[in-house]
Design a protein around this motif. Sequence first.
Motif, PDB file in Angstrom:
ATOM      1  N   ILE A  98      -2.438  -0.070  -5.331  1.00 54.47           N
ATOM      2  CA  ILE A  98      -2.120  -1.192  -4.449  1.00 54.47           C
ATOM      3  C   ILE A  98      -1.784  -2.382  -5.342  1.00 54.47           C
ATOM      4  CG2 ILE A  98      -3.083  -2.844  -2.794  1.00 54.47           C
ATOM      5  CD1 ILE A  98      -4.739  -0.471  -1.680  1.00 54.47           C
ATOM      6  N   HIS A 122       0.856  -1.194   0.000  1.00 55.47           N
ATOM      7  CA  HIS A 122       0.000   0.000   0.000  1.00 55.47           C
ATOM      8  C   HIS A 122       0.888   1.239   0.000  1.00 55.47           C
ATOM      9  CE1 HIS A 122      -4.101  -1.554   1.421  1.00 55.47           C
ATOM     10  NE2 HIS A 122      -3.352  -2.630   1.314  1.00 55.47           N
ATOM     11  N   ALA A 147      -5.621   2.836  -4.981  1.00 54.70           N
ATOM     12  CA  ALA A 147      -5.404   2.669  -3.551  1.00 54.70           C
ATOM     13  C   ALA A 147      -6.539   3.190  -2.670  1.00 54.70           C
ATOM     14  CB  ALA A 147      -4.090   3.334  -3.150  1.00 54.70           C
TER      15      ALA A 147
END
Length: 164
Positions: free
Chosen positions: A26, A17, A113
């Motif tokens: 991610i 992350h 993300a």
Amino acid sequence: MAVESGACVVYEVTDYHPGNRCQDLIFGVTRMVPGKVGREFFMTRGHIHGIADRPEVYIGKKGRGLMLMESPAGETRVIEIGPDDICYVPPFWIHRSVNIGNEDFVMLFCYPADSGQDYGIIARSNGMKHRVMDDGKGCWALEENPAYQTRNRDDIKKLLGEAG
Ligand SMILES: [Fe+2]
């Protein structure tokens, strides 16, 4: 993250992350062991992204599996994934992976993300519309889930971000 069934780890996810912004990605790897519960192949818990318009890319690395996808309106699509196959999960699709082989099923994945995961969407419908079953002839088959609850129009609109 590892998810267990009884005493055995069914699948595990390792990811990086870099942050929580949509501009970040991610990236990680998921590994699922082979096996079945009854005739149903091992699968991941499945989810829609918390920000539902976020897509995801999977790349097969090892083993044989499926991406079982379902639209909010209840359409099912299945993509078979083997080594070096690429699967694009479009925005707004619920997704779960299934190991249909007899070895570990390993994939790389990548998604924005800030996506998040809503795992409850499947529970609220009593499962996905279809289940991936052993057909008894060395292959897989989709079977309808008799307990499935179709989402109502308001829930679908909310998922799609449309005004009510
Ligand atoms: Fe996802």
